[in-house]
Design an enzyme around this catalytic site. Structure first.
Site, PDB file in Angstrom:
ATOM      1  N   THR A 208      50.217   2.456  46.751  1.00 58.77           N
ATOM      2  CA  THR A 208      51.378   1.565  46.850  1.00 58.77           C
ATOM      3  C   THR A 208      52.471   2.021  45.895  1.00 58.77           C
ATOM      4  OG1 THR A 208      50.100  -0.326  47.537  1.00 58.77           O
ATOM      5  CG2 THR A 208      52.067  -0.811  46.266  1.00 58.77           C
ATOM      6  N   ILE A 237      46.268  -8.886  54.945  1.00 61.28           N
ATOM      7  CA  ILE A 237      47.475  -8.731  54.124  1.00 61.28           C
ATOM      8  C   ILE A 237      47.038  -8.637  52.669  1.00 61.28           C
ATOM      9  CG2 ILE A 237      49.688  -9.750  53.465  1.00 61.28           C
ATOM     10  CD1 ILE A 237      49.497 -11.432  56.078  1.00 61.28           C
ATOM     11  N   TRP A 261      43.603  -3.356  44.068  1.00 61.96           N
ATOM     12  CA  TRP A 261      42.785  -3.976  45.101  1.00 61.96           C
ATOM     13  C   TRP A 261      43.358  -5.371  45.369  1.00 61.96           C
ATOM     14  CZ3 TRP A 261      36.801  -3.156  44.831  1.00 61.96           C
ATOM     15  CH2 TRP A 261      36.234  -3.554  46.056  1.00 61.96           C
ATOM     16  N   GLY A 262      44.167  -5.442  46.438  1.00 64.57           N
ATOM     17  CA  GLY A 262      45.017  -6.598  46.665  1.00 64.57           C
ATOM     18  C   GLY A 262      44.327  -7.946  46.662  1.00 64.57           C
TER      19      GLY A 262
HETATM   20  N1  ASP Z   1      47.697  -3.431  46.585  1.00 68.74           N
HETATM   21  C1  ASP Z   1      47.659  -2.797  47.864  1.00 68.74           C
HETATM   22  C2  ASP Z   1      46.912  -3.669  48.844  1.00 68.74           C
HETATM   23  O1  ASP Z   1      45.924  -4.257  48.474  1.00 68.74           O
HETATM   24  C3  ASP Z   1      47.007  -1.455  47.842  1.00 68.74           C
HETATM   25  C4  ASP Z   1      47.602  -0.482  46.853  1.00 68.74           C
HETATM   26  O2  ASP Z   1      47.964  -0.876  45.739  1.00 68.74           O
HETATM   27  O3  ASP Z   1      47.711   0.710  47.190  1.00 68.74           O
HETATM   28  O4  ASP Z   1      47.291  -3.706  49.983  1.00 68.74           O
END
Ligand code: ASP
Length: 379
Positions: A208, A237, A261-262
């Site tokens: 991200t 999401i 890790w969202g």
């Molecule tokens: N935070 C993002 C998600 O969980 C993944 C990432 O940080 O690459 O969708």
């Protein structure tokens, strides 16, 4: 009366300890409010994860550093010339969305069904106006669409087809899915399916992208853009488009963009939790507190930590919460005083920062920064 004052002081001190469990109280308890501050600052990230020297080739390292520098320079250019933090955040994120090295825009990871579904969010610290999109498949730069949701719609968060319909009405061109798809991300999905690996096993890192900035007018902004996690299903999401989880900005406290890790970042409410802690701390400004206690402003009797040090501690404390639940990742943070810093609990994080005092650096692995990064990997 004195007993009441002492009781209040004890409550406030206990509050500070809770906010920043690892805080070392500074000798200079006047804080740094009187010192000269950088006029602008910016920090960017391109994801965190198991980023160790043995996991990337020297060529990849050079390519990542160049890409980070390009994004940092784009944001810096805006701020240096007196542009807004909002424009700087967008300027920094766009080249990373366009660069297939990162999991955002072009180069986004694939869903289980073999598509690229993009998420983005942006927030203006001036008035806490915010815009976000999720599940978008045909918009080249989702961060720009998120900003249009903020400025040109009565809503904050649009999804899928509706978001794309809005994009069309706002004059965005339809970008074909091939633009976003890269062979290496497709292979990651295939490896995941063939070997029943998790998204983390297959990618080793989150890719991200995000930026936070403080402009010369003292305004903060934050933005984040992602493809999510490899093999995501059922319309999953993550945190990146969720205001308060992956992105938050409030001139009264800070600007935060997250990667990781969202699911854990949503559960902790990472970005807003950091800002809320700082806002609470700011309410307890030493001078205000001394006035409240009716002590002379130069009194040495109350030993309070410096604000910027406390800001790092607050970010670390929130990242510790993520880790405690089992999640990993990192954040970039900007505060009104001009400091920009990182906190991550992974081995590395693609990152960079610059300010009007001449700071200009990009880094990848843990421990590469001289100051302003807190890294507590669990490997
Ligand atoms: N935070 C993002 C998600 O969980 C993944 C990432 O940080 O690459 O969708």
């Amino acid at each position: 009366m004195q007993a009441m004052k002492n009781a209040l002081l004890t409550i406030v001190a206990a509050g500070l300890a809770l906010l920043a469990p690892t805080a070392a109280f500074a000798d200079d308890h006047g804080g740094d409010h009187g010192a000269e501050k950088p006029k602008w600052s910016i920090a960017i990230h391109g994801g965190a994860g198991t980023i160790l020297p043995e996991n990337i080739t020297p060529e990849q390292r050079v390519a990542y550093e160049a890409a980070l520098q390009e994004a940092l320079d784009a944001g810096t250019e805006v701020l240096k010339n007196g542009g807004s933090a909002m424009d700087a955040v967008k300027a920094a994120i766009i080249p990373m969305e366009d660069n297939p090295l990162f999991n955002a825009g072009r180069g986004a990871v694939f869903t289980w069904e073999g598509e690229n579904e993009l998420d983005a969010s942006i927030m203006d610290g001036r008035d806490r106006s915010a815009g976000a999109v999720t599940g978008v498949k045909t918009v080249k730069n989702p961060i720009l669409l998120a900003d249009k949701v903020r400025t040109n719609s009565p809503h904050v968060f649009l999804m899928g087809e509706g978001a794309e319909q809005f994009a069309g009405e706002q004059g965005f061109e339809v970008t074909p899915p091939e633009w976003f798809a890269t062979q290496s991300r497709r292979e990651s999905l295939e490896r995941m399916k063939a070997r029943e690996l998790s998204a983390l096993d297959v990618d080793l890192k989150f890719g991200t992208v995000g930026a936070v900035a403080l402009d010369q007018d003292g305004n903060l902004a934050a933005g984040t853009s992602t493809g999510g996690m490899t093999g995501k299903r059922w319309g999953r999401i993550g945190d990146a488009p969720v205001i308060g989880a992956g992105t938050y900005a409030d001139n009264r406290s800070c600007a935060v963009s997250a990667t990781g890790w969202g699911e854990y970042f949503i559960r902790v409410g990472v970005a807003q939790d950091i800002c809320s802690r700082l806002r609470f701390l700011r309410l307890m400004d030493p001078e205000v507190l001394k006035a409240l206690m009716m002590r002379p402003a130069d009194s040495d009797e109350i030993d309070l930590p410096q604000f910027s040090e406390q800001a790092q501690n607050a970010a670390d404390a929130v990242m510790a919460e993520v880790k405690k639940l089992g999640g990993d990742g990192g954040v970039i943070v900007a505060i009104p005083e001009g400091d920009v810093f990182y906190s991550f609990n992974t081995a590395g994080m693609y990152r960079g920062r610059a300010n009007s005092d001449g700071l200009n650096e990009v880094a990848i692995f843990g421990g590469e920064d001289e100051a302003g990064a807190s890294n507590t990997p669990d490997h």
